[in-house]
Design an enzyme around this catalytic site. Structure first.
Site, mmCIF file in Angstrom:
data_model
loop_
_atom_site.group_PDB
_atom_site.id
_atom_site.type_symbol
_atom_site.label_atom_id
_atom_site.label_comp_id
_atom_site.label_asym_id
_atom_site.label_seq_id
_atom_site.Cartn_x
_atom_site.Cartn_y
_atom_site.Cartn_z
ATOM 1 N N THR A 178 44.702 48.472 45.597
ATOM 2 C CA THR A 178 44.632 47.016 45.580
ATOM 3 C C THR A 178 43.288 46.533 46.111
ATOM 4 O O THR A 178 42.669 47.205 46.936
ATOM 5 C CB THR A 178 45.763 46.382 46.445
ATOM 6 O OG1 THR A 178 45.747 44.970 46.259
ATOM 7 C CG2 THR A 178 45.627 46.692 47.913
ATOM 8 N N HIS A 224 45.483 41.042 51.903
ATOM 9 C CA HIS A 224 46.773 40.569 52.428
ATOM 10 C C HIS A 224 47.888 41.547 52.094
ATOM 11 O O HIS A 224 48.735 41.869 52.920
ATOM 12 C CB HIS A 224 47.124 39.194 51.859
ATOM 13 C CG HIS A 224 46.124 38.145 52.191
ATOM 14 N ND1 HIS A 224 46.125 37.478 53.384
ATOM 15 C CD2 HIS A 224 45.086 37.659 51.489
ATOM 16 C CE1 HIS A 224 45.127 36.613 53.412
ATOM 17 N NE2 HIS A 224 44.479 36.711 52.257
ATOM 18 N N LYS A 225 47.864 42.017 50.839
ATOM 19 C CA LYS A 225 48.878 43.001 50.429
ATOM 20 C C LYS A 225 48.779 44.255 51.294
ATOM 21 O O LYS A 225 49.780 44.802 51.737
ATOM 22 C CB LYS A 225 48.634 43.432 48.974
ATOM 23 C CG LYS A 225 49.427 42.682 47.956
ATOM 24 C CD LYS A 225 49.325 43.419 46.626
ATOM 25 C CE LYS A 225 49.919 42.611 45.516
ATOM 26 N NZ LYS A 225 49.808 43.257 44.221
ATOM 27 N N GLU A 277 46.008 46.820 34.060
ATOM 28 C CA GLU A 277 47.229 46.025 33.827
ATOM 29 C C GLU A 277 47.561 45.964 32.347
ATOM 30 O O GLU A 277 46.836 45.320 31.588
ATOM 31 C CB GLU A 277 47.036 44.596 34.361
ATOM 32 C CG GLU A 277 46.962 44.530 35.867
ATOM 33 C CD GLU A 277 48.004 43.608 36.498
ATOM 34 O OE1 GLU A 277 48.891 43.107 35.766
ATOM 35 O OE2 GLU A 277 47.929 43.405 37.705
ATOM 36 N N ASP A 296 53.172 45.899 42.275
ATOM 37 C CA ASP A 296 53.031 44.834 41.286
ATOM 38 C C ASP A 296 54.106 43.799 41.581
ATOM 39 O O ASP A 296 55.290 44.127 41.640
ATOM 40 C CB ASP A 296 53.158 45.379 39.866
ATOM 41 C CG ASP A 296 52.350 44.496 38.925
ATOM 42 O OD1 ASP A 296 51.120 44.596 38.958
ATOM 43 O OD2 ASP A 296 52.950 43.673 38.209
ATOM 44 N N GLY A 315 48.267 33.763 47.715
ATOM 45 C CA GLY A 315 48.906 33.522 46.420
ATOM 46 C C GLY A 315 49.807 32.299 46.410
ATOM 47 O O GLY A 315 49.416 31.211 46.850
ATOM 48 N N HIS A 375 60.028 39.914 49.636
ATOM 49 C CA HIS A 375 60.214 40.852 48.530
ATOM 50 C C HIS A 375 59.448 42.153 48.794
ATOM 51 O O HIS A 375 59.928 43.242 48.537
ATOM 52 C CB HIS A 375 59.723 40.188 47.235
ATOM 53 C CG HIS A 375 58.372 39.546 47.373
ATOM 54 N ND1 HIS A 375 58.121 38.540 48.276
ATOM 55 C CD2 HIS A 375 57.183 39.804 46.776
ATOM 56 C CE1 HIS A 375 56.845 38.188 48.208
ATOM 57 N NE2 HIS A 375 56.255 38.946 47.309
ATOM 58 N N ARG A 376 58.245 42.023 49.359
ATOM 59 C CA ARG A 376 57.423 43.213 49.657
ATOM 60 C C ARG A 376 58.098 44.044 50.749
ATOM 61 O O ARG A 376 58.134 45.269 50.666
ATOM 62 C CB ARG A 376 56.018 42.756 50.080
ATOM 63 C CG ARG A 376 55.034 43.902 50.347
ATOM 64 C CD ARG A 376 53.589 43.477 50.232
ATOM 65 N NE ARG A 376 53.264 43.046 48.880
ATOM 66 C CZ ARG A 376 53.129 41.772 48.499
ATOM 67 N NH1 ARG A 376 53.233 40.808 49.383
ATOM 68 N NH2 ARG A 376 52.874 41.473 47.256
HETATM 69 P P1 IMP Z 1 49.914 41.234 41.595
HETATM 70 O O1 IMP Z 1 51.023 42.018 42.177
HETATM 71 O O2 IMP Z 1 48.629 41.513 42.318
HETATM 72 O O3 IMP Z 1 49.813 41.381 40.105
HETATM 73 O O4 IMP Z 1 50.230 39.721 41.957
HETATM 74 C C1 IMP Z 1 50.635 38.751 41.020
HETATM 75 C C2 IMP Z 1 50.340 37.371 41.543
HETATM 76 O O5 IMP Z 1 51.342 37.020 42.482
HETATM 77 C C3 IMP Z 1 49.003 37.244 42.259
HETATM 78 O O6 IMP Z 1 48.403 36.023 41.906
HETATM 79 C C4 IMP Z 1 49.351 37.230 43.721
HETATM 80 O O7 IMP Z 1 48.491 36.387 44.450
HETATM 81 C C5 IMP Z 1 50.775 36.691 43.710
HETATM 82 N N1 IMP Z 1 51.538 37.332 44.774
HETATM 83 C C6 IMP Z 1 51.836 38.648 44.905
HETATM 84 N N2 IMP Z 1 52.509 38.855 46.032
HETATM 85 C C7 IMP Z 1 52.645 37.648 46.624
HETATM 86 C C8 IMP Z 1 53.226 37.219 47.844
HETATM 87 O O8 IMP Z 1 53.746 38.002 48.653
HETATM 88 N N3 IMP Z 1 53.180 35.904 48.086
HETATM 89 C C9 IMP Z 1 52.590 35.009 47.237
HETATM 90 N N4 IMP Z 1 52.004 35.350 46.119
HETATM 91 C C10 IMP Z 1 52.025 36.676 45.813
#
Ligand code: IMP
Length: 193
Positions: A11, A15-16, A41, A70, A146, A173-174
């Site tokens: 990643t 934040h993740k 992707e 994801d 996000g 969710h994470r």
């Molecule tokens: P991806 O998993 O990086 O593809 O994230 C998809 C979209 O969802 C991105 O724009 C992230 O910023 C948003 N996103 C993923 N996880 C979260 C979260 O925990 N909170 C808010 N937005 C998230």
């Protein structure tokens, strides 16, 4: 599992990495940013397919035990949009664009989903976490990232972005996906770096 276990998260999102790292720490896992940060992707309706494809591609490139996360926001009144397209939609219209689409919409139900894929050959495991709640009427809070300012998880009044880091990380969710992953690694006999 023996001793500390080092795994790599594919990643570019700090934040993740912070959230997932804090969730995995109690399981004896040290999460580091992978030397590749870009996920490949594919376009698919399925977060599992997207995450699996990205994880296999990243493993081919770095040959280190890794995780791909994801995630997506699925809004009931929008038939699951933006779902697997959350990243693209966030870049194009952000959460303000989502709030615009939701103007005058009474049903605010939505769920956040994380699919976490662990690749540690020959092992390939998928963990799924989901937290449901509602889309707020206005953006609130400065924390997180996000779509956090517009998502209020069930049983709470604060948006993810208003919650302290530790609190989001207990209900998110994470958290649900990565705590299953941590539990699995703890119980398994995989050899760690
Ligand atoms: P991806 O998993 O990086 O593809 O994230 C998809 C979209 O969802 C991105 O724009 C992230 O910023 C948003 N996103 C993923 N996880 C979260 C979260 O925990 N909170 C808010 N937005 C998230």
């Amino acid at each position: 599992m023996s001793g500390e276990c080092r795994l790599y998260l594919v990643t570019g999102n700090k934040h993740k990495l912070e959230e997932a790292g804090a969730i995995l720490e109690p399981y004896g896992i040290k999460l580091e940013q992978a030397p590749v940060t870009e996920k490949l992707e594919i376009q698919s309706e399925s977060l599992v397919d997207i995450a699996l494809y990205a994880a296999r591609d990243a493993y081919r490139r770095i040959r280190l035990p890794l995780i791909v996360d994801d995630s997506g926001l699925f809004i009931e009144a929008l038939k699951g949009f933006p779902g697997p397209y959350s990243s693209y939609v966030y870049k194009k219209i952000g959460y303000t664009g989502i709030l615009k689409l939701m103007e005058g919409v009474e049903n605010r139900r939505a769920c956040f989903k994380t699919v976490a894929v662990l690749i540690h050959p020959p092992i390939e495991k998928v963990f799924i976490g989901e937290t449901c709640g509602v889309i707020s009427d206005t953006p609130r809070g400065m924390g997180g990232f996000g779509f956090d300012p517009i998502f209020i998880p069930d049983g709470h009044t604060m948006t993810y972005a208003e919650m302290p880091f530790e609190e989001k990380n207990k209900v998110s969710h994470r958290y649900k996906a990565f705590s299953q992953l941590g539990e699995w690694v703890r119980k398994s006999r995989i050899k760690c770096l």
